[in-house]
Scaffold this active site. Structure first.
Site: not given
Length: 157
Positions: A21, A51, A56
């Site tokens: 992120w 991930d 993002y």
């Protein structure tokens, strides 16, 4: 780095994953070279699970991951998420699933995820949000299963 089986997939991944992120820039300014170095370092230390999500940095995180993975030889399991089409965030029970996760939208979004990651197949594609009101409508999952059968998605979440 210790590994474990990822859910019921049978795939072994590192117990510690790289959450991408921040490299998308959503937590403040993040220089691309620092993001690339951080991901390389995680992979050097044995991390094999990353991930990310479309949201993002509007794909920036996925693009950085794709760039780094092109430079690497080891296999890395990448999980990404697709958001619903524009509307309230998160979706409310009054939103219609066929409008937020239509087949045409999902197909276009998966193609965008593939381009951003620079890959031919997504290891794990997750729907970024869901509401219980949609539980009885299997259409989005039917579409995802079609994309899985076409080889564009390995696992669905």
């Amino acid at each position: 780095m210790r590994n474990r089986t990822f859910g019921r997939t049978g795939v072994s991944v590192s117990e510690i994953g790289f959450g991408a992120w921040a490299i998308g820039g959503g937590w403040g300014g993040q220089k691309e070279d620092a993001s690339i170095a951080a991901l390389h370092r995680a992979l050097d230390l044995g991390c094999t699970f990353v991930d990310t999500a479309a949201g993002y940095g509007n794909g920036r995180s996925e693009r950085i991951i794709g760039k780094v993975l092109k430079e690497r030889k080891e296999r890395v399991f990448v999980a990404t998420k697709t958001p619903p089409s524009p509307g309230p965030w998160p979706p409310t029970p009054y939103c219609r699933v066929e409008e937020r996760y239509s087949e045409s939208y999902l197909r276009a979004n998966v193609e965008e995820r593939l381009r951003e990651l620079g890959t031919e197949r997504i290891d794990l594609l997750q729907l970024h949000t869901w509401t219980r009101a949609w539980n009885r409508d299997p259409r989005p999952f039917e579409t995802l299963r079609k994309l899985q059968a076409e080889g564009k998605i390995r696992f669905i979440g």
